[in-house]
Design an enzyme around this catalytic site. Structure first.
Site, PDB file in Angstrom:
ATOM      1  CG  ASP A  14      23.719  23.648  36.323  1.00 22.64           C
ATOM      2  OD1 ASP A  14      24.285  23.455  35.228  1.00 22.64           O
ATOM      3  OD2 ASP A  14      23.998  23.021  37.358  1.00 22.64           O
ATOM      4  CG  ASP A  16      24.844  17.356  34.439  1.00 23.34           C
ATOM      5  OD1 ASP A  16      24.451  16.178  34.493  1.00 23.34           O
ATOM      6  OD2 ASP A  16      25.015  17.975  33.372  1.00 23.34           O
ATOM      7  N   GLY A  49      26.427  23.472  30.953  1.00 26.22           N
ATOM      8  CA  GLY A  49      27.725  23.252  30.334  1.00 26.22           C
ATOM      9  C   GLY A  49      27.674  22.133  29.304  1.00 26.22           C
ATOM     10  CG  ASP A 200      25.888  22.273  40.778  1.00 26.88           C
ATOM     11  OD1 ASP A 200      26.556  21.262  41.004  1.00 26.88           O
ATOM     12  OD2 ASP A 200      25.641  22.662  39.622  1.00 26.88           O
ATOM     13  CB  SER A 201      29.484  24.074  39.231  1.00 23.62           C
ATOM     14  OG  SER A 201      29.118  22.797  39.718  1.00 23.62           O
ATOM     15  CG  ASN A 203      29.248  25.710  35.004  1.00 25.57           C
ATOM     16  OD1 ASN A 203      28.706  25.617  36.095  1.00 25.57           O
ATOM     17  ND2 ASN A 203      29.073  24.817  34.045  1.00 25.57           N
TER      18      ASN A 203
END
Length: 251
Positions: A14, A16, A49, A200-201, A203
């Site tokens: 990922d 961000d 994303g 980290d999220s 998604n």
């Protein structure tokens, strides 16, 4: 010093909150260890994303010619500029999502088409004519965000995640970083057990659960940490470099 690849063949990163620090930069330490991984024969795959146009400069900075996953899996690239597969979000649904956003004056929103990104300050008149990939909402008003989420959870055909605790990201049902990684593995002849996914999220959760080693950043949302096999340092602590050192390469 030369490093060898361990049991994992693909590293899905990922951007961000993961590879990038809070200034949206790649630290020298992360860049150095990504290069060690590539030199050792590991396929490093950007999995984000973001749309292609904002993910591309990061892949280029790292010198990657490997597959890319953009807009949460809405697009899969064999390598930069070489599109493998694209899954569109129904434009009538985008109009509904936009109409809902307009009911909340303080909520920021955006949408990715195959050619551009539109947002609250710059929206297109004829949404039906565009090929949409993703829609999103952002607000730090948790009540408004909760109301929007509750409403769209009742709609069909949508995959709902986030890339921060203050946003909602919407893709077509079945589109995720996990399904995209399965397709990348099929393309390359890898097994999902040979993949490390770092994020980290929300998604990132599906991918973290689906691969051989799922890694949550130290700054990840709690739900992501619970889903992961291991937790690494934060994005301010070169957590990606730690993953490569501790799990991907061996001396």
């Amino acid at each position: 010093m030369a490093y060898e690849r361990g049991q994992y063949r693909l590293l899905a990163l990922d951007l961000d909150g993961t590879l990038l620090n809070e200034s949206s930069e790649i630290s020298d330490t992360n860049a150095e260890w990504v290069k060690h991984a590539v030199d050792a024969g590991v396929t490093v795959c950007v999995s984000t994303g973001r749309g292609f146009n904002s993910a591309l400069p990061i892949a280029e900075k790292l010198g990657l010619e490997s597959p890319m996953i953009t807009v949460n899996g809405g697009e899969i690239w064999t390598k930069p500029h070489s599109l493998h597969r694209r899954t569109l979000l129904d434009s009538s649904k985008v109009m509904k999502l936009h109409a809902l956003a307009e009911q909340y004056p303080d909520v920021w929103y955006w949408g990715y088409t195959t050619v551009d990104i539109y947002n609250k300050e710059r929206w297109v008149g004829d949404t039906i004519a565009s090929d949409w990939l993703k829609f999103g909402y952002y607000t730090e008003d948790v009540q408004s965000l909760g109301e929007i989420l509750k409403e769209i959870q009742t709609w069909d055909g949508l995959e709902l995640t986030n890339s921060s605790p203050f946003n909602i990201e919407i893709n077509p049902t079945g589109v995720s970083k996990a399904t995209a990684l399965m397709e990348v593995c099929r393309m390359l002849g890898y097994e999902m057990s040979e993949v490390v996914a770092v994020g980290d999220s929300l998604n990132d959760i599906a991918a973290i659960r689906a691969v051989g080693l799922g890694v949550a950043m130290g700054n990840a949302q709690d739900e992501v940490k619970l889903a992961a096999n291991v937790v690494t340092g934060s994005n301010q602590e070169h957590g990606v470099a730690q993953v490569i050192q501790n799990y991907v390469l061996r001396k």
